[in-house]
Every structure is written in structure tokens, then in C-alpha cells.
Scaffold this motif. Structure first.
Motif, mmCIF file in Angstrom:
data_model
loop_
_atom_site.group_PDB
_atom_site.id
_atom_site.type_symbol
_atom_site.label_atom_id
_atom_site.label_comp_id
_atom_site.label_asym_id
_atom_site.label_seq_id
_atom_site.Cartn_x
_atom_site.Cartn_y
_atom_site.Cartn_z
ATOM 1 N N GLY A 102 0.659 -1.161 -0.160
ATOM 2 C CA GLY A 102 0.212 0.350 0.084
ATOM 3 C C GLY A 102 1.077 1.480 0.130
ATOM 4 O O GLY A 102 0.310 2.252 -0.309
ATOM 5 N N LEU A 121 -9.097 -3.616 -4.077
ATOM 6 C CA LEU A 121 -9.210 -2.729 -3.125
ATOM 7 C C LEU A 121 -8.123 -1.652 -3.686
ATOM 8 O O LEU A 121 -8.023 -0.409 -3.165
ATOM 9 C CB LEU A 121 -8.402 -3.180 -2.246
ATOM 10 C CG LEU A 121 -7.666 -3.082 -1.320
ATOM 11 C CD1 LEU A 121 -8.725 -1.993 -0.280
ATOM 12 C CD2 LEU A 121 -6.750 -3.652 0.593
ATOM 13 N N LYS A 170 -8.837 3.217 -3.323
ATOM 14 C CA LYS A 170 -7.470 3.714 -2.247
ATOM 15 C C LYS A 170 -6.735 4.374 -2.836
ATOM 16 O O LYS A 170 -6.455 5.361 -1.756
ATOM 17 C CB LYS A 170 -6.885 1.862 -1.444
ATOM 18 C CG LYS A 170 -5.973 2.956 -0.032
ATOM 19 C CD LYS A 170 -5.788 1.591 0.287
ATOM 20 C CE LYS A 170 -4.753 1.780 1.634
ATOM 21 N NZ LYS A 170 -4.753 0.373 2.105
ATOM 22 N N ASN A 201 -8.707 7.113 -3.661
ATOM 23 C CA ASN A 201 -8.984 8.167 -2.519
ATOM 24 C C ASN A 201 -8.020 9.357 -2.300
ATOM 25 O O ASN A 201 -8.338 10.131 -1.240
ATOM 26 C CB ASN A 201 -9.426 7.344 -1.072
ATOM 27 C CG ASN A 201 -11.160 6.774 -1.518
ATOM 28 O OD1 ASN A 201 -11.513 7.266 -2.727
ATOM 29 N ND2 ASN A 201 -11.351 5.863 -1.203
ATOM 30 N N ALA A 202 -7.218 8.433 -1.966
ATOM 31 C CA ALA A 202 -5.696 8.697 -1.695
ATOM 32 C C ALA A 202 -5.208 10.617 -1.989
ATOM 33 O O ALA A 202 -4.502 11.498 -1.771
ATOM 34 C CB ALA A 202 -5.027 7.935 -1.715
ATOM 35 N N LEU A 239 -12.729 -3.711 4.594
ATOM 36 C CA LEU A 239 -11.473 -3.366 3.510
ATOM 37 C C LEU A 239 -12.295 -2.086 2.251
ATOM 38 O O LEU A 239 -11.632 -0.840 2.428
ATOM 39 C CB LEU A 239 -9.484 -3.972 4.288
ATOM 40 C CG LEU A 239 -9.792 -4.300 4.994
ATOM 41 C CD1 LEU A 239 -8.002 -5.187 5.305
ATOM 42 C CD2 LEU A 239 -9.374 -3.420 5.633
ATOM 43 N N GLU A 280 -13.376 2.464 1.098
ATOM 44 C CA GLU A 280 -12.871 2.147 0.352
ATOM 45 C C GLU A 280 -14.091 2.939 -0.457
ATOM 46 O O GLU A 280 -13.971 4.229 -0.612
ATOM 47 C CB GLU A 280 -11.795 2.620 -0.432
ATOM 48 C CG GLU A 280 -10.014 1.159 0.302
ATOM 49 C CD GLU A 280 -9.800 2.550 1.259
ATOM 50 O OE1 GLU A 280 -9.569 4.118 0.812
ATOM 51 O OE2 GLU A 280 -8.940 2.989 2.317
ATOM 52 N N LYS A 329 -15.566 6.102 1.565
ATOM 53 C CA LYS A 329 -15.471 6.868 2.228
ATOM 54 C C LYS A 329 -14.981 7.799 -0.068
ATOM 55 O O LYS A 329 -14.859 8.662 0.456
ATOM 56 C CB LYS A 329 -13.976 6.454 2.371
ATOM 57 C CG LYS A 329 -13.871 6.820 3.675
ATOM 58 C CD LYS A 329 -12.316 6.596 4.115
ATOM 59 C CE LYS A 329 -11.362 5.914 3.149
ATOM 60 N NZ LYS A 329 -9.138 5.646 4.322
#
Length: 445
Positions: free
Chosen positions: A283, A364, A368, A371-372, A420, A424, A427
Motif C-alpha cells: 500500500g 482494493l 484506495k 481516495n488517497a 477494507l 474505501e 469514503k
């Protein structure tokens, strides 16, 4: 100030940050491997003390992540004293957090260690480790502040080089002091902490030397960016505190989830324990890409870049993020396929559970990573409080309660792990709506 609106600019900043993060995780693995020769009790003592020390160093890293955004903004604004103000405030806050954290550890850590230790020897060894580790906390307060300053200025290689220098020092000093080589006393677990402390001090000295050398010995403009030391420090703390709170929330929510996982079947809990480090290490690729994006966005905002320039840059940043996500997904595929060879001694049920995680692991990285990008861009625009709220409420109003409910109901481990991914997705909408509305572009820096 000029900045390339291309993925090449992000890549040049992201790869040293990624390797640095991996070296940081690798250092923990190396320390555990060195101590493993002393037996399971030594490992237990180190793990118990390192959990407390890791919280303190994690807090320093969280505040430093906020500082590097403020440094990047100062690079763009080119206001007199802005870079000096960000450096001094970041260093002062980190040292303050370190001192307060060590005082709190001195008061409360003993009770925590005694309650978690299964023998007097483990408790005593953990205390010795934590006492020596206090030097790591103080040295890292300086090193993380300087790393944040250099990252914000676009020089992400130098902090990475500091780890290349520090890791061998850590290994050599730790081995000598753990086992008492060359006439030194055998300090067992405490030797590993002293090795980490020496390497952290070496890293801090290296970064101080480079900062002085990079300026040719010339001092920075020592005027406060907001007119006074108090106003500047208050602004800095208001910006970085939500980033630190986000880290604290994530740490506690993960700890609560881990305690809940422990109530599952042994094979299910073992599978979750085995996959967690791989998710964390892989990640870092997407997270560091997003952090580099946030740094450049902060520089562009500070320099007053036009909306078109920002939009073009973010489009290219997103394309790169999806490429990084695809690479991480392929990595997860390889880990699942090779799990039988990597973990030859695990039971067939555990291996089958690992393979069942594959569909989630392939999906995933994409939400993720996106969003980051949103989170770091919003932080670059000053919206650290909004980002904090998204993380906190998605963790404590959704993932933690959902984890408790599914485990209590005896749901298959696949659905527990799938939380998990669902987190995400929870969000995803608030992050992307906030970014596309564009209010972050106009916030005063």
C-alpha cells in the motif's frame, strides 16, 4: 516556481518516498529477526515495548506529513521567512510531542507493560528496551522534521539516502550489543533499541549536515510568516493536528479490529495476520504517489497556478495512480499464488482462506489510490479537518462496528476482510465530491 505538469515529476518524488517507507518497515523486520535468536520471550518483550514506541514515532511522522505540505506551500508562495517558519514550527512541534509522549510513557507505560507481560523477565526486558528507545523518539523528532522540510522542497531523495545510511548502522550496532561481540556487554533486547537509537542519531546528523550544506552556509530569512511566532505556530499546529488525529484514529481502529479478529477461528485469524503486512507494505506505493501529488499541488497552489494547470496536473496524477494500483494488484496476485511456497508450514485451510481474499485484493488498490489522491490534494488546499472527519467517521461509524457485528454473527472471513474494500467505497463519494467542487483551490494559504 516552476513545476512539471506530468507524471514524471510525481514519479521522481514518489519512488524515494516509497523505498524509504519500505526500508522503515524492513528495519522493524530486521530488528525482530536479530532478537529472535534470544528466544520467544525476548521477541515478546520487544513486541510489547515496540508497540508503545511505535505509537510515539508514528505521531511524529503524522505531524511531519502535515509539515511537508506547509513547506511545499511556502516554496510556491516565496514569502519571506515562510520556509524558515515552517521548518522551525515543525521542529518545535515534533520535539514538544516527543517530550510529552515520553513523559506520558514514563507515567503509564509501566502499567501497560506489566499487564501485557506474561513473566517478570519479559516486563523487565520491555522496560529496558523502552528506556533506550526514548533516544530514538528524540532523534526522530529532529530527523522527521528535516525529512518533511526536504520532501516539501521536492528533495525526497535525501531522506531516502539517510535510511540507506542508517539501516546498516542499526544492524551492526544492534548485533554487537545484543550478543556482546568484540568485548561489549551483552544487553539482549535493550541492545536492539540502542542500535536503533544510534542509527536514528546518525540519520538526524546526516540530514542536518545536508540542510546546512545545501544552503551554502547561508541562513534562511528569519522572519515569521504570519508576523509573530505565536500566530505562525498556532496556524502550523491547526493545520497539522488533524493529520495527527487521523493517524491516532487509524491506529486505534486497527487495534480494535485486530482484537476482534482474535475471536475468529484460528485459520481465519492466521490468514488475516499473514496478509496484513503485505497489504501495508504494498500500500505504500499508492500512498507515496498520492503524497508526492499533494506536495506538488501545494507548490502549485502556493505559486498561484491557474485552474487549468491544476486540472491538467491532477488528470495525469490520476492516470499514474491507476497504473500504480494495477501494479499493486498484480503484486497481490503473485503473493496469493505463491502463498504455498512462502508459508510452507501453514495449514491447507489457512492457505485456502488466503486465496479467497484474492478478488478483494485485486479491487482494493483502485478506490484506495483514488481516495488517497483526493485526500492529499484536499490537504494541500488546507482542508485537513475535512479529511480527518472522513477517516474518523468511516472507521468508527462503519468499519469497526461492522467488524464487531460480522464476527459476532460468525460471518465468513471473506466478508470480514471485504470491509477494507467497502470502507474505501464509503469514503469514495465524500472525497471525490469535495474535490470536484473545487473550494480547496481558493483557500488562503
Amino acid at each position: 516556481m516552476t513545476a512539471e505538469s506530468s507524471t514524471a515529476a510525481i514519479f521522481r518524488m514518489a519512488w524515494p518516498m516509497t523505498l524509504r517507507a519500505m526500508l522503515l518497515h524492513g528495519t522493524i523486520v530486521i530488528d525482530a529477526w536479530l532478537v529472535a535468536g534470544l528466544g520467544e520471550e525476548a521477541l515478546a518483550a520487544m513486541g510489547l515495548a515496540a508497540a508503545i514506541g511505535g505509537m510515539l514515532t508514528g505521531l511524529l511522522l503524522a505531524f511531519s506529513n502535515g509539515t511537508q505540505i506547509l513547506v511545499a506551500q511556502s516554496v510556491g508562495t516565496q514569502r519571506p521567512g515562510a520556509m524558515w517558519s515552517a521548518l522551525v514550527c515543525g521542529l518545535g512541534i515534533n520535539l514538544g510531542v516527543a517530550v510529552i509522549g515520553l513523559i506520558a510513557a514514563a507515567i503509564f507505560a509501566g502499567g501497560l507493560i506489566d499487564s501485557g507481560a506474561s513473566s517478570d523477565w519479559i516486563a523487565s526486558a520491555a522496560r529496558r528496551y523502552l528506556l533506550a528507545f526514548s533516544l530514538v523518539v528524540l532523534a526522530e523528532a529532529v530527523a522527521q522534521s528535516l525529512s518533511a522540510h526536504m520532501n516539501g522542497c521536492g528533495d525526497t531523495k535525501r531522506p531516502f539516502y539517510s535510511y540507506l545510511l542508517a539501516v546498516p548502522v542499526n544492524v551492526v550496532v544492534s548485533v554487537v550489543l545484543i550478543y556482546g561481540w568484540f568485548g561489549f556487554p551483552a544487553l539482549d533486547v535493550a541492545g536492539a533499541a540502542i542500535g536503533s537509537a544510534v542509527s536514528a542519531i546518525v540519520r538526524a546528523v546526516y540530514l542536518v549536515h545536508h540542510l546546512y550544506k545545501s544552503r551554502g552556509g547561508e541562513p534562511m530569512d528569519r522572519t515569521w510568516a504570519r508576523g509573530s511566532a505565536w500566530l505562525t505556530l498556532r496556524h502550523h499546529l491547526a493545520f497539522t493536528l488533524p493529520v495527527a488525529v487521523t493517524f491516532i484514529s487509524a491506529t486505534f481502529s486497527n487495534s480494535v479490529s485486530a482484537l476482534v479478529y482474535a475471536r475468529m477461528a484460528i485459520s481465519d485469524f492466521a490468514a488475516l495476520t499473514l496478509i496484513a503486512p503485505w497489504v501495508q507494505v504494498a500500500g505504500t506505493v499508492g500512498m507515496c504517489w498520492a503524497q508526492a501529488t499533494g506536495i506538488i499541488v501545494a507548490q502549485l497552489l502556493g505559486g498561484g497556478a491557474a485552474r487549468e494547470v491544476l486540472d491538467d496536473f491532477l488528470r495525469k496524477a490520476w492516470k499514474g495512480a491507476f497504473v500504480a494500483a494495477a501494479a499493486v494488484a498484480v503484486f497481490y496476485l503473485g503473493i496469493c499464488i505463491a502463498s504455498g511456497r512462502i508459508y510452507q508450514d501453514i495449514q491447507p485451510e489457512t492457505r485456502a482462506t488466503l486465496m479467497s481474499f484474492l478478488p478483494i485484493l485485486l479491487l482494493l488498490p483502485f478506490p484506495k489510490g483514488s481516495n488517497a489522491i483526493c485526500g492529499n490534494t484536499l490537504r494541500a488546499g488546507g482542508e485537513t479537518v475535512y479529511v480527518m472527519h472522513i477517516f474518523i467517521w468511516s472507521q468508527w461509524l462503519f468499519r469497526v462496528p461492522a467488524t464487531i457485528l460480522l464476527v459476532w454473527l460468525g460471518a465468513p472471513v471473506f466478508w470480514v476482510f471485504a470491509l477494507l474494500l467497502v470502507e474505501e467505497l464509503v469514503k469514495f463519494t465524500p472525497f471525490h465530491l469535495r474535490l470536484f467542487r473545487g473550494g480547496w483551490r481558493n483557500r488562503a494559504l
